[in-house]
Write a protein that holds these residues in place. Structure first.
Motif, PDB file in Angstrom:
ATOM      1  N   GLY A 132       0.631  -1.276   0.102  1.00 49.27           N
ATOM      2  CA  GLY A 132       0.035  -0.041   0.045  1.00 49.27           C
ATOM      3  C   GLY A 132       0.818   1.342   0.064  1.00 49.27           C
ATOM      4  N   LEU A 133       1.396   1.705  -1.083  1.00 54.06           N
ATOM      5  CA  LEU A 133       1.821   2.909  -1.451  1.00 54.06           C
ATOM      6  C   LEU A 133       0.897   4.034  -1.176  1.00 54.06           C
ATOM      7  CD1 LEU A 133       4.256   2.323  -4.406  1.00 54.06           C
ATOM      8  CD2 LEU A 133       4.968   2.733  -1.930  1.00 54.06           C
ATOM      9  N   THR A 134       1.010   5.221  -0.492  1.00 55.08           N
ATOM     10  CA  THR A 134       0.175   6.379  -0.268  1.00 55.08           C
ATOM     11  C   THR A 134       0.768   7.555  -1.026  1.00 55.08           C
ATOM     12  OG1 THR A 134       0.838   6.847   1.919  1.00 55.08           O
ATOM     13  CG2 THR A 134      -0.839   5.280   1.895  1.00 55.08           C
TER      14      THR A 134
ATOM     15  N   VAL B  19       9.137   7.458   0.014  1.00 54.34           N
ATOM     16  CA  VAL B  19      10.197   6.375   0.549  1.00 54.34           C
ATOM     17  C   VAL B  19      10.369   5.249  -0.238  1.00 54.34           C
ATOM     18  CG1 VAL B  19      10.146   7.615   2.833  1.00 54.34           C
ATOM     19  CG2 VAL B  19       8.698   5.592   2.074  1.00 54.34           C
ATOM     20  N   ARG B  20       9.457   4.736  -1.399  1.00 55.76           N
ATOM     21  CA  ARG B  20       9.406   3.770  -2.050  1.00 55.76           C
ATOM     22  C   ARG B  20       8.967   3.573  -3.497  1.00 55.76           C
ATOM     23  NH1 ARG B  20       5.500   1.591   1.166  1.00 55.76           N
ATOM     24  NH2 ARG B  20       7.124   1.210   2.731  1.00 55.76           N
TER      25      ARG B  20
ATOM     26  N   GLU C 260       9.669  -4.324  -5.407  1.00 57.91           N
ATOM     27  CA  GLU C 260       9.789  -2.837  -4.609  1.00 57.91           C
ATOM     28  C   GLU C 260      11.016  -2.680  -4.118  1.00 57.91           C
ATOM     29  OE1 GLU C 260       5.230  -2.597  -2.862  1.00 57.91           O
ATOM     30  OE2 GLU C 260       6.808  -2.969  -1.545  1.00 57.91           O
ATOM     31  N   ILE C 261      11.494  -1.336  -4.227  1.00 58.37           N
ATOM     32  CA  ILE C 261      12.799  -0.724  -3.628  1.00 58.37           C
ATOM     33  C   ILE C 261      12.529   0.270  -2.658  1.00 58.37           C
ATOM     34  CG2 ILE C 261      14.999   0.146  -4.026  1.00 58.37           C
ATOM     35  CD1 ILE C 261      14.869  -1.152  -6.924  1.00 58.37           C
ATOM     36  N   ASP C 262      12.838   0.111  -1.234  1.00 59.16           N
ATOM     37  CA  ASP C 262      12.843   1.357  -0.413  1.00 59.16           C
ATOM     38  C   ASP C 262      13.937   2.114  -0.365  1.00 59.16           C
ATOM     39  OD1 ASP C 262      10.656  -0.114   0.845  1.00 59.16           O
ATOM     40  OD2 ASP C 262      11.684  -0.829   2.285  1.00 59.16           O
ATOM     41  N   ASP C 263      13.552   3.484  -0.701  1.00 59.05           N
ATOM     42  CA  ASP C 263      14.711   4.383  -1.102  1.00 59.05           C
ATOM     43  C   ASP C 263      14.962   5.142   0.152  1.00 59.05           C
ATOM     44  OD1 ASP C 263      16.506   6.311  -1.955  1.00 59.05           O
ATOM     45  OD2 ASP C 263      15.105   6.947  -3.619  1.00 59.05           O
TER      46      ASP C 263
ATOM     47  N   ARG D 103      15.911   9.935   3.968  1.00 60.91           N
ATOM     48  CA  ARG D 103      16.782  10.891   4.728  1.00 60.91           C
ATOM     49  C   ARG D 103      16.912  12.243   3.948  1.00 60.91           C
ATOM     50  NH1 ARG D 103      21.244   7.339   4.547  1.00 60.91           N
ATOM     51  NH2 ARG D 103      20.365   5.409   4.985  1.00 60.91           N
ATOM     52  N   ARG D 104      16.853  12.393   2.723  1.00 62.84           N
ATOM     53  CA  ARG D 104      16.916  13.855   2.335  1.00 62.84           C
ATOM     54  C   ARG D 104      15.717  14.650   2.623  1.00 62.84           C
ATOM     55  NH1 ARG D 104      18.532  11.049  -2.466  1.00 62.84           N
ATOM     56  NH2 ARG D 104      16.568  11.412  -3.317  1.00 62.84           N
ATOM     57  N   ASP D 105      14.530  13.857   2.475  1.00 58.49           N
ATOM     58  CA  ASP D 105      13.299  14.599   2.848  1.00 58.49           C
ATOM     59  C   ASP D 105      13.174  15.054   4.504  1.00 58.49           C
ATOM     60  OD1 ASP D 105      12.546  13.989   0.005  1.00 58.49           O
ATOM     61  OD2 ASP D 105      11.183  12.460   0.620  1.00 58.49           O
TER      62      ASP D 105
END
Length: 171
Positions: A26-28, A103-104, A157-160, A165-167
């Protein structure tokens, strides 16, 4: 509009009998892109798929390492779709779905299911086949696949963490 309907047919929110659906985590928020390719029975579509994923995810601000991993993983999924399914035969179609939030990212490749007749490899072939899943798993945080009678969907899926952290830092 027709592409969106076709996408829902190829990438359902819940795959019957599968816990590994594309919508499993569930990406939001974020943004979505999808493209339906007419593949003309050859592997030239893979280059376009890689470029589309890199361009979209770069625009969304994902880190360079994540772009490289996503490009390699989607290259494997698209190549497998064209080698092992009806999508790689003349008149075949492959659907690319990309979703990104803060983030993803999630990428899915939907093909037209098992290839029938001569001139193809099944997903069960051994020998020089089978390393693609290892490559995808090494690039991705999570991955999976599911099938219906007429469709096969492979996703990752890839968690960035760098983007997160930049955000947080306001950069």
């Amino acid at each position: 509009m027709a592409e969106a309907r076709q996408l829902r047919e190829h990438v359902p929110a819940e795959a019957s009998g599968s816990t590994d659906s594309v919508e499993s985590t569930g990406l939001t928020g974020g943004a979505t892109d999808h493209t339906v390719w007419s593949c003309a029975g050859n592997l030239t579509a893979v280059r376009s798929v890689r470029a589309r994923v890199r361009e979209f995810l770069a625009r969304m601000g994902h880190s360079e390492g994540v772009l490289d991993d996503a490009e390699l993983a989607v290259s494997e999924l698209a190549t497998n779709a064209l080698l092992h399914s009806r999508s790689g035969q003349s008149g075949g179609v492959m659907t690319l779905f990309i979703r990104s939030d803060s983030v993803r990212l999630r990428v899915a490749v939907a093909d037209q299911g098992e290839r029938r007749g001569p001139g193809g490899h099944t997903r069960e072939d051994s020998g020089d086949f089978g390393r693609g899943k290892l490559i995808v798993d090494s690039c991705a945080t999570r991955s999976g696949e599911y099938r219906s009678e007429s469709t096969h969907v492979a996703w990752f899926e890839i968690d960035d963490e760098h983007r997160s952290r930049r955000d947080d830092d306001g950069h």
